[in-house]
Design a protein around this motif. Structure first.
Motif, short mmCIF file in Angstrom:
data_model
loop_
_atom_site.label_atom_id
_atom_site.label_comp_id
_atom_site.label_asym_id
_atom_site.label_seq_id
_atom_site.Cartn_x
_atom_site.Cartn_y
_atom_site.Cartn_z
N ILE A 1 7.09 2.87 31.42
CA ILE A 1 7.41 3.60 30.18
C ILE A 1 8.67 4.44 30.40
O ILE A 1 8.81 5.11 31.43
CB ILE A 1 6.23 4.52 29.78
CG1 ILE A 1 5.00 3.65 29.48
CG2 ILE A 1 6.57 5.39 28.59
CD1 ILE A 1 3.71 4.42 29.33
N VAL A 2 9.60 4.37 29.42
CA VAL A 2 10.85 5.14 29.53
C VAL A 2 10.52 6.63 29.46
O VAL A 2 9.90 7.09 28.50
CB VAL A 2 11.81 4.75 28.38
CG1 VAL A 2 13.05 5.64 28.39
CG2 VAL A 2 12.21 3.29 28.49
N GLU B 1 0.21 3.66 16.72
CA GLU B 1 0.27 2.33 17.35
C GLU B 1 0.97 1.33 16.44
O GLU B 1 1.03 1.50 15.24
CB GLU B 1 -1.15 1.82 17.65
CG GLU B 1 -1.72 2.39 18.92
CD GLU B 1 -3.01 1.69 19.35
OE1 GLU B 1 -3.31 1.74 20.54
OE2 GLU B 1 -3.70 1.10 18.49
N GLU B 2 1.47 0.28 17.07
CA GLU B 2 2.21 -0.74 16.33
C GLU B 2 1.88 -2.10 16.92
O GLU B 2 1.68 -2.23 18.13
CB GLU B 2 3.70 -0.43 16.51
CG GLU B 2 4.59 -1.11 15.52
CD GLU B 2 6.03 -0.60 15.65
OE1 GLU B 2 6.91 -1.44 15.80
OE2 GLU B 2 6.25 0.63 15.64
N GLY C 1 5.87 5.18 19.92
CA GLY C 1 6.88 6.01 20.59
C GLY C 1 7.56 5.26 21.72
O GLY C 1 8.80 5.27 21.84
N SER C 2 6.77 4.58 22.55
CA SER C 2 7.33 3.84 23.69
C SER C 2 8.23 2.70 23.21
O SER C 2 9.28 2.43 23.80
CB SER C 2 6.21 3.24 24.54
OG SER C 2 5.43 4.28 25.06
N ILE C 3 7.79 2.03 22.12
CA ILE C 3 8.59 0.92 21.58
C ILE C 3 9.92 1.46 21.05
O ILE C 3 10.98 0.91 21.33
CB ILE C 3 7.79 0.21 20.45
CG1 ILE C 3 6.51 -0.41 21.03
CG2 ILE C 3 8.65 -0.86 19.79
CD1 ILE C 3 5.53 -0.91 19.99
N PRO D 1 17.02 0.81 11.98
CA PRO D 1 16.51 -0.45 12.53
C PRO D 1 15.09 -0.30 13.09
O PRO D 1 14.81 0.63 13.82
CB PRO D 1 17.48 -0.78 13.67
CG PRO D 1 18.40 0.35 13.77
CD PRO D 1 18.13 1.34 12.70
N THR D 2 14.23 -1.20 12.68
CA THR D 2 12.89 -1.21 13.26
C THR D 2 12.67 -2.58 13.87
O THR D 2 13.37 -3.52 13.55
CB THR D 2 11.80 -0.98 12.18
OG1 THR D 2 12.01 -1.95 11.17
CG2 THR D 2 11.87 0.39 11.60
#
Length: 454
Positions: free
Chosen positions: A47-48, A124-125, A165-167, A422-423
């Motif tokens: 994770i960044v 979540e996504e 968030g991570s994405i 952008p998504t």
């Protein structure tokens, strides 16, 4: 640059960032044009956690890849991992308006879109919607429904979900490094693309990708993805254990692990010692290889036990779900001496090491053979697949000659949509749009534009 004939995979790992440029040769094999890598400083357990450091590491890797390939890099296919990844099974169906027409790509995309409306937990996504098997009307266990007739199209899906968030953080790092993200792919899926054979996926196999910060797992049976997960431990935690257990600095611990480490203490002699230089005039340290192997063994066993738990969760020990091809170990951590024997013993499954150079035509000096490149090569393969699909769609479009006026309106609408924040949208959606007729295209674009503005 839309019709560039090469693709790029970008693996943002915990220990290193790898960019790999390649294209497909006339025989369908992959020709690697260039490779760039950089030390990854802003990523923890996949994770960044430091944006600016990650951006500069990406830039370094991409610049090196550009230099060695001699081509500019604009679009990349990126991998995602991390303990926030989870997967679930879901069934969904659509009723087709025109059952006389046969089932085509659009129907499958519509079904996938339906699944994407699933309500997730807050924050979540959905990353992937992977169809497993289809059902047309009441006929089940269909692998490929395209070309069939039917009113009701149903499928079981493997849905991969991650933390929004991570994405977003990964997307931002890629964007600020001056690149466009073509697709986001789950890392164990990418690795499996690069190291598994079709026969293994058919027979039942688990790929265990031991990276620096995470161990990624993907399970296949009957050529269908059955289970994916990410364990938040990898080679980095083994190095930490050596550092603590032997009271030495991290650099020396890493070198010890790579050069002399073993996962099975019984295979090491009591009498063999390695001398570690002391810090700043302190005395040198002597470490027995058996002690080193004991420290490593304890942690590797713990990671393999977690792998076992995941295999049980899938049901790998039931007769019907048995993994006949056993386990394929890949990732940098699988370079550890005797790890294969320990995996066989701990899980009870036969295992092999997975090398990623099988699909590559120009790897004469075995540079890419290292399992640590499996994910990057898998991402490159994924990117080439996306490009191939786009090319075939474009060819279909060229057959239907379009009126320039309509094209102009269409591109204006497209541009206004793209100006939005952008998504991440799976490229399948884009592919579906390109296949629609001109009138539908404009309607789709207008509809989507208003939806996004809302």
């Amino acid at each position: 640059m839309e019709h560039q004939e090469y693709s790029v995979g970008l693996d943002i790992g915990t220990t290193k960032i790898v960019a790999i440029v390649g294209r497909r040769n006339s025989r369908g094999k992959i020709e690697v044009l260039g490779l760039g890598k950089a030390k990854s400083l802003g990523v923890h357990k996949g994770i960044v956690n430091n944006i600016s450091q990650t951006i500069s590491s990406i830039k370094t890797a991409v610049e090196e890849a550009q230099k060695s390939a001699g081509v500019p890099i604009h679009k990349v296919t990126v991998g995602i991992a991390g303990k926030h990844i989870r997967s679930l099974q879901h069934s969904d169906y659509i009723m087709r308006e025109n059952p006389d027409k046969f089932i085509c790509d659009e129907d499958i995309e519509a079904l996938k879109e339906q699944v994407k409306k699933l309500v997730m937990l807050p924050g979540e996504e959905i990353i992937h919607v992977l169809p497993q098997e289809y059902k047309v009307d009441s006929e089940g266990e269909i692998q490929e429904p395209i070309g069939m007739h039917g009113k009701r199209l149903e499928a079981n899906f493997h849905v991969v979900v991650g933390q929004m968030g991570s994405i977003r953080n990964i997307a931002r790092c890629v964007r600020e490094a001056g690149l466009e993200m073509e697709a986001l792919t789950l890392e164990p899926l990418a690795s499996s693309e690069a190291v598994l054979t079709k026969e293994e996926k058919e027979a039942g196999v688990a790929i265990v990708d031991i990276g620096g910060g995470t161990t990624d797992i993907a399970i296949f049976k009957d050529n269908i993805i059955r289970h994916t997960c990410v364990i938040p431990y990898g080679g980095g935690i083994i190095t930490d254990d050596i550092k603590e257990g032997c009271s030495i600095i991290e650099k020396h611990a890493e070198q010890l692990k790579v050069k002399f480490g073993s996962a099975v203490p019984e295979m090491e002699k009591d009498s063999t010692f390695v001398t570690i230089p002391g810090l700043h005039g302190r005395q040198d340290k002597e470490i027995s290889l058996k002690t080193l192997a004991q420290v490593i063994n304890a942690r590797v066993e713990e990671i393999l036990e977690m792998v076992n738990t995941e295999l049980k969760a899938y049901g790998a020990f039931e007769q019907k779900k048995k993994l006949i091809a056993g386990i394929v170990l890949t990732g940098g951590g699988s370079n550890l001496k005797h790890i294969r024997q320990l995996a066989n013993y701990t899980t009870g499954f036969d295992s092999r090491l997975g090398y990623a150079n099988e699909y590559i035509s120009n790897d004469k000096n075995q540079l890419l053979k290292g399992p640590e490149y499996a994910t990057a090569i898998g991402l490159l393969m994924e990117s080439l697949k996306i490009r191939d699909k786009k090319t075939s769609v474009n060819e279909e479009e060229e057959v239907i000659s379009e009126q320039p006026a309509v094209e102009k309106v269409n591109s204006e609408i497209e541009a206004s949509i793209q100006n939005e924040e952008p998504t991440i949208v799976e490229t399948a959606e884009a592919k579906r749009r390109t296949k629609l007729t001109i009138g539908q295209k404009i309607m789709e674009s207008v509809k989507k534009f208003f939806e996004e503005v809302e």
